[in-house]
Design a protein around this motif. Structure first.
Motif, short mmCIF file in Angstrom:
data_model
loop_
_atom_site.label_atom_id
_atom_site.label_comp_id
_atom_site.label_asym_id
_atom_site.label_seq_id
_atom_site.Cartn_x
_atom_site.Cartn_y
_atom_site.Cartn_z
N ASN A 2 8.77 -5.93 8.62
CA ASN A 2 8.12 -4.62 8.55
C ASN A 2 6.69 -4.78 9.04
O ASN A 2 5.98 -5.69 8.59
CB ASN A 2 8.13 -4.09 7.11
CG ASN A 2 9.55 -3.92 6.58
OD1 ASN A 2 10.43 -3.47 7.30
ND2 ASN A 2 9.76 -4.29 5.33
N THR A 4 2.91 -2.89 10.64
CA THR A 4 2.02 -1.75 10.88
C THR A 4 1.44 -1.91 12.28
O THR A 4 0.88 -2.96 12.60
CB THR A 4 0.88 -1.71 9.85
OG1 THR A 4 1.45 -1.56 8.54
CG2 THR A 4 -0.06 -0.55 10.13
N GLN A 23 4.40 2.81 11.44
CA GLN A 23 5.15 1.82 10.68
C GLN A 23 6.50 1.59 11.35
O GLN A 23 7.18 2.54 11.73
CB GLN A 23 5.38 2.29 9.24
CG GLN A 23 4.12 2.67 8.48
CD GLN A 23 3.20 1.50 8.22
OE1 GLN A 23 3.66 0.39 7.98
NE2 GLN A 23 1.90 1.74 8.25
N SER A 25 10.14 -0.92 10.96
CA SER A 25 10.85 -1.81 10.04
C SER A 25 12.12 -2.34 10.71
O SER A 25 12.57 -1.82 11.72
CB SER A 25 11.21 -1.08 8.74
OG SER A 25 12.01 0.06 9.02
N GLY A 26 12.65 -3.38 10.12
CA GLY A 26 13.88 -3.97 10.64
C GLY A 26 13.70 -4.68 11.96
O GLY A 26 14.65 -4.78 12.75
N GLN A 43 12.22 5.62 17.45
CA GLN A 43 11.85 6.25 16.17
C GLN A 43 11.01 7.50 16.41
O GLN A 43 11.25 8.54 15.78
CB GLN A 43 11.08 5.23 15.33
CG GLN A 43 10.54 5.74 14.01
CD GLN A 43 9.75 4.64 13.29
OE1 GLN A 43 10.27 3.54 13.06
NE2 GLN A 43 8.50 4.93 12.94
N ASP A 92 6.02 -11.00 8.69
CA ASP A 92 6.36 -9.76 7.97
C ASP A 92 5.11 -9.21 7.29
O ASP A 92 4.37 -9.96 6.64
CB ASP A 92 7.45 -10.06 6.93
CG ASP A 92 7.88 -8.81 6.18
OD1 ASP A 92 8.04 -7.76 6.82
OD2 ASP A 92 8.04 -8.89 4.94
#
Length: 247
Positions: A2, A4, A23, A25-26, A43, A92
């Motif tokens: 994850n 930023t 943000q 993730s994955g 996204q 991460d």
């Protein structure tokens, strides 16, 4: 992972730009940096937002299109191109700042895309060589010492990505210019216009708004193709010779 992401967003060249935070993730550590940006853009599109514009083409470290400042470093923490940088270089929870090249000579087109046509004009200013380009010559008809041939070959690997300019505190393109000058200057075919070429290319370099070289060495440290700093010494040597000769 994850992450930023703090990314420079600028809708067009005349608009005021600024940093935006996202943000994601994955993210797999096996993804390339550009694949991670692809995930972000998917996204954003799902959310009805404008995707982040960034330059890319081959994604194989060959073309030099993927020009990104990543956490204040040209192409990121590894000495490679942005497309060959993998997410295993991050951890991460990291915050990653992504910006376009910062140079007066590389104006922002949109978001992370800059106009690097100044490099094209520098190359064009060098003109052509006057070698006969008729039928293919016999391989050994123009002898070149192996040392010079290998040096010409090695500096010809410059892909014109602009990392040297982005890394230089002065915004100088002397490493790029030195690579192009040395490439032709080492070969017999490049001799007829050797000194006219360097005068014209240096003049174009300065006209484009690139800064002067003060031998800090950040350019060579950031170069993904390992162009050595001594090409700038060759550039200066040839320029002095050209000026003395009144070229």
């Amino acid at each position: 992972m994850n992450l930023t992401l703090k990314i420079w967003r600028q809708p067009h060249a005349e608009a005021q730009g600024g940093m935006r935070e996202y943000q994601v993730s994955g993210i797999s550590e096996d993804m390339s940096f550009l694949e991670m940006l692809d995930i972000l853009n998917e996204q954003l599109q799902e959310q009805g937002e404008e995707p982040v514009a960034f330059d890319h083409d081959c994604r194989e470290g060959i073309c030099g299109s993927c020009s990104l400042m990543i956490n204040g470093q040209a192409h990121g923490p590894e000495v490679t191109t942005s497309c060959q940088l993998h997410m295993r270089s991050f951890k991460d929870g990291d915050t990653i700042t992504i910006e376009p090249w910062r140079s007066e000579a590389f104006p922002v087109v949109k978001d992370l895309v800059v106009n690097r046509s100044a490099f094209d004009r520098i190359i064009q200013s060098g003109g052509y060589i006057s070698a006969n380009t008729g039928s293919a010559p016999e391989a050994n008809s123009v002898p070149a010492p192996r040392e010079k041939a290998m040096r010409a070959f090695n500096v010809a690997t410059c892909i014109g990505c602009g990392a040297c300019v982005a890394a230089c505190p002065n915004g100088s393109a002397s490493l790029f210019l030195g690579a192009k000058i040395t490439h032709l200057g080492e070969l017999p075919q490049g001799q007829p216009e050797r000194y006219e070429r360097i005068v014209d290319m240096v003049a174009q370099h300065d006209a484009e708004g690139f800064g002067g070289c003060t031998n800090i060495g950040e350019c060579a440290a950031a170069c993904p193709k390992g162009i050595p700093l001594d090409v700038i010494s060759q550039l200066n040597k040839d320029l002095r010779t050209a000026i003395k000769a009144g070229r």
